[in-house]
Motif scaffolding. Structure first.
Motif, PDB file in Angstrom:
ATOM      1  N   CYS A 625      39.872  46.255  41.024  1.00 60.22           N
ATOM      2  CA  CYS A 625      38.640  46.213  41.802  1.00 60.22           C
ATOM      3  C   CYS A 625      39.001  46.127  43.280  1.00 60.22           C
ATOM      4  CB  CYS A 625      37.790  45.018  41.378  1.00 60.22           C
ATOM      5  SG  CYS A 625      36.347  44.745  42.419  1.00 60.22           S
ATOM      6  N   HIS A 631      39.571  40.386  40.485  1.00 59.25           N
ATOM      7  CA  HIS A 631      38.601  40.621  39.411  1.00 59.25           C
ATOM      8  C   HIS A 631      39.210  41.394  38.264  1.00 59.25           C
ATOM      9  CE1 HIS A 631      34.810  40.117  42.190  1.00 59.25           C
ATOM     10  NE2 HIS A 631      35.391  38.961  41.848  1.00 59.25           N
ATOM     11  N   CYS A 658      31.218  43.686  40.532  1.00 59.30           N
ATOM     12  CA  CYS A 658      30.899  44.171  41.870  1.00 59.30           C
ATOM     13  C   CYS A 658      29.936  45.357  41.819  1.00 59.30           C
ATOM     14  CB  CYS A 658      32.192  44.559  42.606  1.00 59.30           C
ATOM     15  SG  CYS A 658      33.242  43.134  42.910  1.00 59.30           S
TER      16      CYS A 658
HETATM   17 ZN   LIG Z   1      35.109  43.286  41.690  1.00 61.42          ZN
END
Ligand SMILES: [Zn+2]
Length: 744
Positions: A625, A631, A658
């Motif tokens: 990410c 993440h 996200c």
């Molecule tokens: Zn993320």
């Protein structure tokens, strides 16, 4: 007859001498007067108690009273005689109820008997006094040892045996032994009482039930807790909270052993050393007193101090005669009342037995104790209301006990109080029903009274309950502690992927220390998982396995093998960033991250290790990410507001979290951007601006090794929301996991 002046002078001298002698005699009498009884109350007869005892000893040097059958039955005279013969000197033994002045009594008996030897007085507790007259033996030292160096419950026979032993040891040793008794504590008792047995039963009950509950319930609980520990690869298998046969067997064996041990430890069966009296011993005194009462309504025990003068006795007999004419049969006994006598010191039992033996239907007894001076009124059927008023004793309390100012003669004011009691009773109103007295004439059986009840009775059952409750309470505490330990075990581990979500939880502004620590744990975890998957499977290397070990089909196995290969490559890359390029992955489960590793390197290692873990759980290997590489795997590429300061938009890989964030609150997405601590402690900076491995993440060039062809075949559990998302229940416990559970 003529008397010459010379003769007159002689007579005068003679008269003078006689007068002088008379004066001397009267002054001597005046000096002695204070010790003599007051002239107003007639003096008791000469010490007839000592005279009586001396007569007994003249016939037999050992006299055992018939008054203490529960402690020293008369047949023990044989044993006393046998022991007395071993002293080597004439030995006179008197066994009597506890006397007021033992030394004085022995002295008086010796004066009446006028024989040399050792005089010993024994009472219900043991040897109380000893005196030697005309023989050289350590009588008093031996008595001291027999009194203070014996257990209090050893009994008179054992006490006398000890006395004889010390007496025979010679003066020097006897003196030493007597001195030692002043320095040392008396020995513990040899016997226990009913309350001690209660305590033993209670303790045994507690121990048995507590241990049984602990084994039957505690053992399965601890076993299941251990089975469910995160490090156990088989923890997804069921472990029931039920005792196994072995545990049940152990509970039976241990409880049985405890019960047997308690029986051996608490093996007491009797409460005293006293030999069991024969039936004749239990009736001898009653027969003696009955015979006496048939002669005269006032019976005085010849073995006890004589407290009535002839006049007092005559006065009481007269008074009894008047009373008898008005109310019925009435008797006075002056006989000691002690716990060890046949009636256990109960005047009611004593008088009931006497009434029966006298063959009268109804009678009133005044039971007086010549040793204590106490009087009790025992009504056996006369129609007198003894319970009228509030007197507890049948007669006023002032008549029951000697007055505080009564003179110190044996018996004190006893004759006076007996007379007053008769007058008081004489004046009582008639009651409609005769009072038969509260006591039975049958005294308790001394042999039964000595027996302790069995260990497994009495307080044993309450003990069982207390033990079970206590044990359950402690198990509750243990469960609470184990629960806390388990929570800490789970919290200290790296976050896990969970059902339907394919990103890892991560802070936005981690510290350098956090990054190093998490890098170490993540790399160790991935290394453990890989070892577990590999041929050299070592389950104890792996603290947090996240892959269900069951394999169902060959294709799945193949796909997983490819994922394992990818994860291995990620692990190598992570190790490289941490400065361990040459460490074999199989050894990485013990890796330590050096302090020299930069935050960027640590973060890169975390990201790579998480990508590897994701691969092992079936998530297709992709870029990390770009908003926060911690993440883990990205899901799509998106055009997002990337940099908060510049407001720059970029086409970057983003994770599921996200992506959702960009859809819901795009203007806030930059706040999720990973900031790394700057060297030297300045303001944190966006990760991609730090020189290091993470700089390439936004471009999509970070993840490195990919296995698109193999990951495409990874079997997955179809999900309505995320078709193709791999099996999420990686915990293997079949319950699924809420995201909250693994959040920091
Ligand atoms: Zn993320």
């Amino acid at each position: 007859m003529l008397i010459s002046p010379r003769e007159r002078a002689h007579w005068q001298v003679l008269v003078f001498v006689v007068l002088a002698l008379l004066c001397l005699g009267s002054s001597a009498t005046a000096v002695a007067a204070p010790t003599a009884p007051a002239a107003t109350s007639p003096a008791p007869p000469l010490n007839t108690q000592a005279a009586h005892l001396a007569t007994l000893l003249r016939k037999n040097p050992v006299h055992v009273t018939d008054q203490l059958p529960r402690s020293v039955p008369r047949f023990t005279a044989e044993e006393f005689t046998r022991l007395a013969r071993t002293t080597g000197v004439p030995t006179y033994v008197l066994v009597l109820p506890g006397q007021r002045d033992p030394d004085e009594l022995l002295k008086a008996v010796h004066e009446h008997l006028r024989r040399d030897g050792v005089y010993v007085l024994v009472d219900e507790s043991g040897v109380v006094a000893a005196k030697a007259y005309g023989v050289k033996v350590p009588a008093e030292d031996a008595a001291t040892v027999a009194l203070y160096d014996m257990p209090v419950d050893a009994g008179p026979v054992h006490g006398f045996a000890r006395f004889v032993e010390v007496l025979a040891s010679g003066e020097e040793r006897a003196e030493e032994a007597a001195e030692r008794t002043y320095e040392t504590d008396p020995p513990d008792g040899m016997y226990i009482g009913p309350s001690d047995r209660d305590n033993q039963s209670f303790a045994t009950g507690i121990a048995l039930s507590a241990v049984a509950v602990a084994i039957l319930f505690g053992s399965p609980y601890v076993r299941r807790w251990w089975h469910n520990r995160p490090a156990n690869p088989r923890r997804f298998q069921r472990c029931r909270l039920f005792p196994k046969p072995l545990e049940a067997f152990a509970a039976i064996v241990v409880t049985g052993a405890l019960a047997g041990g308690a029986l051996l430890l608490f093996d007491e069966k009797l409460t005293s050393a006293a030999p069991n009296p024969r039936p004749a011993d239990m009736t001898a005194r009653l027969d003696r007193v009955t015979a006496g009462l048939k002669q005269s309504p006032v019976y005085t025990d010849p073995e006890s101090p004589q407290v009535l003068s002839t006049e007092q006795r005559a006065q009481l007999v007269r008074h009894l005669g008047e009373f008898k004419r008005k109310h019925g049969e009435v008797y006075i006994t002056l006989v000691p009342q002690v716990l060890e006598d046949e009636s256990e010191g109960f005047g009611g039992t004593f008088s009931a037995a006497l009434r029966q033996r006298l063959g009268v239907e109804k009678a009133l007894f005044l039971v007086a104790d010549p040793l204590t001076g106490d009087i009790g009124a025992e009504n056996q059927g006369l129609e007198l209301d003894l319970e009228q008023g509030d007197e507890v004793y049948g007669i006023p309390e002032s008549l029951v006990y000697p007055a505080d100012d009564a003179d110190d003669r044996p018996g004190g004011d006893l004759a006076e109080r007996l007379d007053k009691a008769l007058t008081y009773l004489d004046d009582l109103p008639k009651s409609e029903y005769g009072d038969t007295g509260p006591y039975d004439s049958e005294a308790s059986d001394p042999a039964e009274g000595k027996k302790l009840r069995p260990l497994f009775s009495g307080d044993f059952v309450p003990g069982l309950f207390i033990g079970a409750f206590g044990s359950a309470f402690l198990l509750g505490l243990l469960a609470a502690v184990l629960g806390v330990v388990r929570i800490r075990q789970r919290r200290s581990g790296p976050p896990r992927l969970s059902a339907g979500l394919r990103y890892f939880d991560a802070p936005r502004h981690p510290s350098a220390a956090w990054l190093r620590g998490m890098a170490e744990r993540e790399v160790r975890l991935l290394a453990g998982m890989l070892t577990y998957r590999g041929p050299d499977f070592a389950p104890d290397l792996d603290p947090y396995p996240e892959v269900a070990p069951e394999t169902e089909a060959e294709t799945r196995e193949q796909a997983l093998r490819a994922a394992t290969e990818a994860a291995g490559l990620h692990l190598r890359a992570a190790l490289r960033h941490l400065g361990h390029p040459d460490t074999p992955p199989a050894h990485a489960h013990r890796l330590t991250v050096a302090r020299t590793v930069t935050p960027s390197q640590s973060a890169a290692a975390i990201s790579l290790a998480r990508l590897g873990r994701a691969a092992l759980t079936g998530v297709p290997v992709t870029d990390a990410c770009a908003i926060n590489p911690l993440h883990g795997p990205s899901r799509v590429r998106r055009d997002v507001r990337f940099n908060a300061r510049t407001g720059q938009r970029r086409w970057v890989p983003v994770c599921e979290f996200c992506e959702n964030f960009a859809l819901a609150a795009p203007q806030l997405l930059p706040e999720q951007h990973l900031l790394l601590p700057a060297d030297g402690g300045g303001e944190a900076v966006p990760y991609e601006e730090v020189v290091g491995p993470l700089a390439v993440v936004p471009e999509g060039g970070f993840a490195g090794p990919r296995t698109p062809s193999s990951t495409a075949h990874i079997p997955s559990v179809p999900s309505p929301d995320h078709a193709g998302v791999p099996r999420g229940d990686i915990d293997g416990d079949g319950r699924g996991t809420e995201r909250n559970e693994w959040k920091h």
